[in-house]
Design an enzyme around this catalytic site. Structure first.
Site, PDB file in Angstrom:
ATOM      1  N   ARG A 123       0.830  -1.205   0.000  1.00 35.11           N
ATOM      2  CA  ARG A 123       0.000   0.000   0.000  1.00 35.11           C
ATOM      3  C   ARG A 123       0.864   1.254   0.000  1.00 35.11           C
ATOM      4  NH1 ARG A 123      -4.892  -0.298   4.229  1.00 35.11           N
ATOM      5  NH2 ARG A 123      -5.450   1.542   3.020  1.00 35.11           N
ATOM      6  N   ASP A 183     -19.418   7.350   3.315  1.00 35.11           N
ATOM      7  CA  ASP A 183     -19.520   6.409   4.433  1.00 35.11           C
ATOM      8  C   ASP A 183     -20.717   6.771   5.323  1.00 35.11           C
ATOM      9  OD1 ASP A 183     -16.350   5.150   4.762  1.00 35.11           O
ATOM     10  OD2 ASP A 183     -16.661   7.010   3.659  1.00 35.11           O
ATOM     11  N   ARG A 186     -23.919   5.728   3.721  1.00 35.26           N
ATOM     12  CA  ARG A 186     -24.117   4.284   3.915  1.00 35.26           C
ATOM     13  C   ARG A 186     -24.570   3.994   5.344  1.00 35.26           C
ATOM     14  NH1 ARG A 186     -18.428   3.406   0.783  1.00 35.26           N
ATOM     15  NH2 ARG A 186     -19.238   2.922  -1.307  1.00 35.26           N
ATOM     16  N   HIS A 210     -11.122   7.738   6.132  1.00 36.19           N
ATOM     17  CA  HIS A 210     -11.972   6.993   5.199  1.00 36.19           C
ATOM     18  C   HIS A 210     -11.311   5.634   5.032  1.00 36.19           C
ATOM     19  CE1 HIS A 210     -14.363   5.795   1.806  1.00 36.19           C
ATOM     20  NE2 HIS A 210     -13.323   5.793   0.983  1.00 36.19           N
TER      21      HIS A 210
END
Length: 349
Positions: A123, A183, A186, A210
């Site tokens: 990552r 988010d 949701r 996030h």
């Protein structure tokens, strides 16, 4: 890349028919200077960028929409596809180019471009490649539109919003990340689904990163103005903390579920970004959980961007809402900030 040729130049010898097709009205005045021309630029014509562009068009948020991408053929195809829908949409000038000069004079620049993770790639390495990509995106955007607001959608959004802030030299109020706005949508949907109410009647925020270290603000959730947890306590209705954590976990994993089913996310983030664009450019002064410079809020120190409930308007971030957090929520938020800060420290900016 040039815009498609206008039909107004199809007369004999290339005569501009628009000059002779209409008879001018008499005794006219110049257009009112109060009529503002709004321009939005979307950087990246992938699934997310085009979902944002399509939503901006259908919601009539801009007079001019500029698309920028490195892939010239795909970009022109996307532009033509949108232009061919002109009869069904509000009037918006659409242009596309691989050159950032197309973004000149933008009121809002939305960056969706980002490198894809290669198999076996860490990552951190992916993030460093995205930083290199941003070094070729943000400075020319800042030069072309020195007064613009930058909205970063590319992931990891919090760190890349920090990168955009550093590279642009803009004041922090004019650099935001889409953060946990989606988010939180949701989150509201899942709570509304549990209670069988409209999600618009649910007030609930996800803040922080996030990502995995995001924080659900259970203590401030309300439905129709009624604080949920305090209502349950007053009514002596038991609830399990594990059940709350499961809902939060479902929020965190929801994007992965969509990606596993259709290969990518697009529509929800398209609506989320357009929702933010409306609040910014129409000076709606609405509160959104977006990635902002968090230094000084809730005991967070240092230049770190993460999502907090922020008041948005024509000037960008106008302030951060003083939402009451429990001690546990505040500590989780600071832990989230620490997680982001540790990643940022490895970038060498």
């Amino acid at each position: 890349m040039q815009k498609s040729a206008s039909a107004s130049s199809l007369g004999p010898g290339g005569i501009d028919l628009s000059q002779i097709f209409f008879k001018p009205t008499q005794n006219t005045s110049t257009p009112s200077p109060t009529k503002r021309h709004t321009k939005i630029s979307v950087i990246g014509a992938g699934n997310v960028g085009m979902a944002i562009a399509q939503t901006i068009l259908t919601q009539d948020l801009a007079d001019e929409l500029a698309l920028v991408d490195a892939k010239a053929d795909k970009l022109r195809g996307e532009m033509l596809d949108l232009q061919h829908a002109a009869a069904f949409l509000p009037r918006t000038r659409i242009l596309a180019s691989t050159d950032y000069s197309a973004t000149d004079g933008s009121d809002l620049c939305i960056v969706t471009a980002g490198a894809r993770q290669n198999p076996g790639e860490s990552r951190l390495n992916l993030l460093q490649r995205n930083v290199e990509m941003f070094q070729g995106i943000i400075p020319p955007l800042a030069r072309s539109s020195p007064d613009t607001i930058l909205m970063i959608v590319s992931n990891p959004v919090d760190v890349l919003t920090y990168v955009a802030w550093k590279l642009s030299g803009f004041p922090s109020n004019r650099v935001i990340g889409s953060g946990t706005n989606l988010d939180s949508s949701r989150f509201r949907f899942l709570i509304a689904d549990h209670l069988d109410v409209n999600a618009q009647d649910v007030q609930a925020y996800i803040v922080g990163e996030h990502g995995d270290s995001s924080v659900a603000l259970w203590s401030s959730i309300s439905v129709g103005g009624v604080p949920v947890l305090s209502f349950l306590e007053k009514q002596q209705i038991p609830y399990e903390k594990e059940a709350l954590e499961r809902i939060h976990k479902a929020v965190v994993e929801s994007a992965d579920e969509v990606i596993s089913l259709k290969g990518y996310t697009s529509w929800a983030i398209g609506y989320s970004a357009a929702n933010l664009a409306r609040s910014l450019l129409r000076d709606q002064r609405k509160i959104h959980p977006v990635s902002v410079l968090a230094n000084g809020f809730y005991g967070i120190a240092g230049d770190v961007f993460l999502s907090l409930p922020a008041l948005l308007g024509r000037g960008g971030v106008l302030g951060v809402t003083n939402v009451h957090l429990t001690d546990e929520e505040a500590q989780r938020l600071r832990n989230s900030a620490r997680t982001i800060s540790e990643v940022q420290s490895q970038l060498g900016l």
